[in-house]
Design a protein around this motif. Structure first.
Motif, PDB file in Angstrom:
ATOM      1  N   ASN A  44       0.809  -1.222   0.000  1.00 39.62           N
ATOM      2  CA  ASN A  44       0.000   0.000   0.000  1.00 39.62           C
ATOM      3  C   ASN A  44       0.844   1.274   0.000  1.00 39.62           C
ATOM      4  O   ASN A  44       0.334   2.351   0.304  1.00 39.62           O
ATOM      5  CB  ASN A  44      -0.957   0.031   1.198  1.00 39.62           C
ATOM      6  N   ARG A  45       2.103   1.137  -0.359  1.00 37.26           N
ATOM      7  CA  ARG A  45       2.971   2.311  -0.410  1.00 37.26           C
ATOM      8  C   ARG A  45       3.563   2.431  -1.805  1.00 37.26           C
ATOM      9  O   ARG A  45       3.957   1.437  -2.408  1.00 37.26           O
ATOM     10  CB  ARG A  45       4.094   2.210   0.624  1.00 37.26           C
ATOM     11  N   CYS A  46       3.645   3.646  -2.289  1.00 39.82           N
ATOM     12  CA  CYS A  46       4.259   3.869  -3.590  1.00 39.82           C
ATOM     13  C   CYS A  46       5.774   3.860  -3.439  1.00 39.82           C
ATOM     14  O   CYS A  46       6.329   4.499  -2.536  1.00 39.82           O
ATOM     15  CB  CYS A  46       3.813   5.197  -4.180  1.00 39.82           C
ATOM     16  N   VAL A  47       6.432   3.158  -4.338  1.00 38.98           N
ATOM     17  CA  VAL A  47       7.889   3.129  -4.381  1.00 38.98           C
ATOM     18  C   VAL A  47       8.323   3.712  -5.729  1.00 38.98           C
ATOM     19  O   VAL A  47       7.899   3.239  -6.780  1.00 38.98           O
ATOM     20  CB  VAL A  47       8.431   1.704  -4.221  1.00 38.98           C
ATOM     21  N   VAL A  48       9.135   4.749  -5.680  1.00 37.36           N
ATOM     22  CA  VAL A  48       9.582   5.444  -6.885  1.00 37.36           C
ATOM     23  C   VAL A  48      11.069   5.167  -7.074  1.00 37.36           C
ATOM     24  O   VAL A  48      11.876   5.411  -6.174  1.00 37.36           O
ATOM     25  CB  VAL A  48       9.337   6.960  -6.774  1.00 37.36           C
TER      26      VAL A  48
END
Length: 284
Positions: A44-48
């Motif tokens: 549920n976390r965006c990883v860029v």
């Protein structure tokens, strides 16, 4: 009766629309970033993961960057603190960094943005000191400005934390001592301490001008030379400057590669506390 029923239907419709809107906005989506590179969702976390060449040019000191956003990033109306973590490049580091992410977000739920920086010193021709200086220039002129411009983050020293493991800890300590007006807090985990004499000089130069916070972690079984170098730095910071320090010598480790990560949540809680208003708990 008709008016009451109309009012009820209007209230119900409004509530449903609010719920739909809230659900849509509260869901973490990773499609809102106009960034060249890889963007995906993890827990549920965006990883860029930005493309290094197009983002930073021909810089070779950094092999890879992962920016991990908290679950509620999209709902945040205010900017967030940033924790930079420097580590040596170890090839496929996904399991290593994934473990770090878990410990980070376990310690401070949705508190800030984590920037994991994998470094690479490609040749032996550059000295450790020159490498750290190049990393300092890259951090100050490229990496931090890009993070500030791309994400909702705070840029004050009090909300800029650098940390690292092994050679990455050396870089984090160098940055904290060289840029005290930009970096207010640091976490130094198992540093190599290759060029401690320069750090001693930089630590003395801080004097009483800064009330920054630095956390030190090392294995109690570390070689005596490295421990003595670290002791020299912490003595200067603790006795001759206004910097607040917290030092842990871990005597109960079982896995030197991962055990330091168990202290990461406690380190963050102390960093986000006011002054010394947090006593670290022993980590099993």
């Amino acid at each position: 009766m008709h008016n009451k029923w109309s009012w009820f239907k209007l209230t119900l419709l409004t509530s449903v629309m609010f719920l739909i809107n809230y659900t849509a906005t509260s869901q973490q989506t990773c499609n809102d970033f106009n960034i060249k590179g890889e963007i995906f969702q993890q827990n549920n976390r965006c990883v860029v993961v930005p493309d290094m060449l197009s983002t930073f040019g021909t810089q070779v000191s950094i092999r890879n960057i992962r920016v991990v956003l908290p679950e509620d990033y999209k709902l945040q109306s205010s900017s967030l603190p940033v924790v930079y973590f420097f580590m040596p490049y170890i090839g496929d580091s996904s399991s290593y960094t994934d473990s770090l992410f878990i410990n980070y977000f376990t310690g401070i739920k949705n508190k800030g943005i984590l920037v994991c920086v994998e470094m690479l010193q490609e040749t032996d021709s550059i000295t450790q000191n020159d490498f750290r200086k190049s990393m300092s220039g890259l951090f100050n002129k490229s990496l931090k400005p890009w993070i500030n411009a791309t994400f909702k983050c705070q840029s004050s020293p009090a909300t800029t934390i650098v940390s690292g493991i092994q050679e990455g800890a050396d870089v984090a300590l160098y940055l904290a001592l060289e840029l005290p007006s930009i970096i207010g807090k640091a976490g130094i985990f198992s540093p190599v301490m290759n060029n401690s004499e320069e750090e001693k000089t930089m630590a003395l130069d801080l004097g009483k001008n800064y009330t920054n916070k630095i956390f030190f972690y090392n294995l109690a079984s570390e070689d005596k030379v490295g421990l003595n170098k670290l002791e020299n730095i912490t003595d200067i910071l603790g006795l001759q400057t206004s910097v607040m320090i917290y030092k842990i010598l871990d005597e109960n480790y079982t896995d030197e590669k991962f055990d330091w990560q168990k202290w990461f949540p406690e380190f963050l809680k102390w960093m986000y506390a006011s002054g010394y208003n947090y006593v670290m708990k022993d980590v099993d």
